[in-house]
Enzyme design. Structure first.
Site, PDB file in Angstrom:
ATOM      1  CG  ASP A  62      -2.034  -0.982   1.151  1.00 43.13           C
ATOM      2  OD1 ASP A  62      -2.664  -1.071   0.084  1.00 43.13           O
ATOM      3  OD2 ASP A  62      -2.304  -1.677   2.151  1.00 43.13           O
ATOM      4  NE  ARG A 135      -6.391   5.480   2.556  1.00 36.03           N
ATOM      5  CZ  ARG A 135      -6.996   4.312   2.828  1.00 36.03           C
ATOM      6  NH1 ARG A 135      -7.820   4.211   3.867  1.00 36.03           N
ATOM      7  NH2 ARG A 135      -6.772   3.263   2.067  1.00 36.03           N
ATOM      8  CE  LYS A 165      -6.164   1.521  -1.562  1.00 32.37           C
ATOM      9  NZ  LYS A 165      -5.057   0.823  -0.888  1.00 32.37           N
ATOM     10  CG  HIS A 166     -11.572   0.917  -0.364  1.00 34.30           C
ATOM     11  ND1 HIS A 166     -11.094   2.206  -0.166  1.00 34.30           N
ATOM     12  CD2 HIS A 166     -10.606   0.074   0.114  1.00 34.30           C
ATOM     13  CE1 HIS A 166      -9.913   2.161   0.434  1.00 34.30           C
ATOM     14  NE2 HIS A 166      -9.591   0.892   0.604  1.00 34.30           N
ATOM     15  CG  HIS A 178      -9.040  -0.620   8.664  1.00 27.41           C
ATOM     16  ND1 HIS A 178      -9.453   0.439   7.896  1.00 27.41           N
ATOM     17  CD2 HIS A 178      -8.033  -1.216   7.976  1.00 27.41           C
ATOM     18  CE1 HIS A 178      -8.737   0.475   6.790  1.00 27.41           C
ATOM     19  NE2 HIS A 178      -7.865  -0.507   6.813  1.00 27.41           N
ATOM     20  CG  ASP A 248      -9.828  -3.797   2.208  1.00 24.99           C
ATOM     21  OD1 ASP A 248      -8.614  -3.949   2.427  1.00 24.99           O
ATOM     22  OD2 ASP A 248     -10.415  -2.722   2.393  1.00 24.99           O
TER      23      ASP A 248
END
Length: 340
Positions: A62, A135, A165-166, A178, A248
């Protein structure tokens, strides 16, 4: 042959246990984290060792820029993509040029140390999600698409495959998948008109996609990465996407609604993912591996497209990749300083 499971290792070199895992036919990929990185030279030695054991292994990382950047010591610190979005509002031509430069610079450094691809770029909206935030390139599709397109052009120029993504979009969901179950209760039409448009408009350029561990409960009861509806019906049939689909990380909290690691990898692959990631949990990795031992290997032609153009070069303790690399680094550094 490339297997359906992407795993990780604990340290900066392979242990005997790592080597035995790499030799398992269903292991098709390895992902590196910050704990695996000491220097460019060490990373290249590690990836070369992996390929001596498994020449066909796909190696990923990543390396988005900003907060999500695993390769640090000896590598260029890239800006968060949201900084490009801020510049685009005032100086669109400069922002687009810098986006291409960032894509190229990221990719050329990653390829140089023997890594095939970075899971990038993020195509989500910067809406309400803290885990996405800057991001993302911007908070609207009109800005995301041209900036991401140039970033993708830069990656391609360097010889790297990309992963959007995503899918179909994590940016409009507050919960961090997460650490928590993430639920988006909007209608399919709303998601389609808003978050999905960056993926749809950029699809001709995309080599791979990573579905979100988000439950879009008005559409399907399963997180998108476990959903045959999202993967088979929407992506493969409606949108005719023929690229690779990576799950993921299957150890993320939002994935746990499906069952243990063995169930998760089976459901993800049955839903249509080509490769499942099981990271930061060796026990879960072993469970997942055992669960798919007898399953057929994934689409080899599709996965082989993710192989990077890795140069046959000797890497020292610090990178030196030529005049264009030096110039581009200086340009990116000047851009970052303009935000301080």
């Amino acid at each position: 042959m490339i297997g359906a499971l992407m795993l990780d290792i604990a340290g900066t070199e392979l242990t005997q246990e790592d080597i035995e895992l790499l030799q398992a036919p269903q292991v098709g990929g390895m992902i590196l984290f910050a704990r695996n990185i000491q220097s460019p030279q060490q990373v290249r030695a590690l990836t070369d060792h992996m390929r001596r054991i498994r020449p066909d292994i796909l190696i990923a990382v990543d390396q988005e820029g900003g907060r999500v950047q695993r390769l640090k010591q000896g590598f260029t610190a890239l800006p968060a993509m949201g900084r490009l979005g801020e510049l685009y509002v005032h100086k669109p031509e400069q922002a687009l040029w810098l986006a291409e430069q960032c894509g190229w610079l990221m990719a050329i450094e990653v390829l140089a140390v023997g890594i095939d691809f970075s899971f990038a770029p993020v195509l989500d909206l910067n809406a309400v999600s803290d885990v996405i935030g800057d991001r993302a390139f911007a908070n609207n599709i009109q800005d995301i698409v041209p900036l991401a397109a140039e970033f993708l052009n830069g990656m391609k120029r360097a010889g790297m495959a990309n992963t959007g993504k995503h899918f179909p979009g994590h940016g409009s969901v507050k919960a961090d998948s997460h650490v928590a179950a993430a639920i988006d209760s909007r209608s399919y039409e709303e998601i389609y008109q808003q978050d999905m448009q960056s993926f749809i408009q950029l699809m001709p350029q995309l080599d791979a996609l990573m579905p979100a561990h988000v439950i879009y409960d008005q559409v399907d009861p399963n997180p998108a990465g476990f959903s045959a509806y999202w993967i088979q019906h929407v992506l493969r049939q409606q949108l005719n996407f023929d690229g690779v689909l990576f799950s993921d990380d299957l150890t993320m909290q939002a994935a746990c609604v499906v069952g243990d690691a063995g169930v998760r990898i089976q459901v993800a692959l049955q839903a249509g993912c080509d490769m499942g990631l099981v990271c930061n949990d060796r026990a879960a990795a072993s469970t997942a591996l055992q669960a798919i031992t007898d399953l057929p290997l994934p689409n080899q032609q599709r996965l082989a497209r993710m192989r990077g153009k890795i140069p046959a070069i000797q890497i020292g303790q610090s990178l030196d990749l030529g005049p264009e690399w030096h110039t581009t680094r200086e340009t990116i550094e000047q851009f970052k300083q303009s935000f301080h």
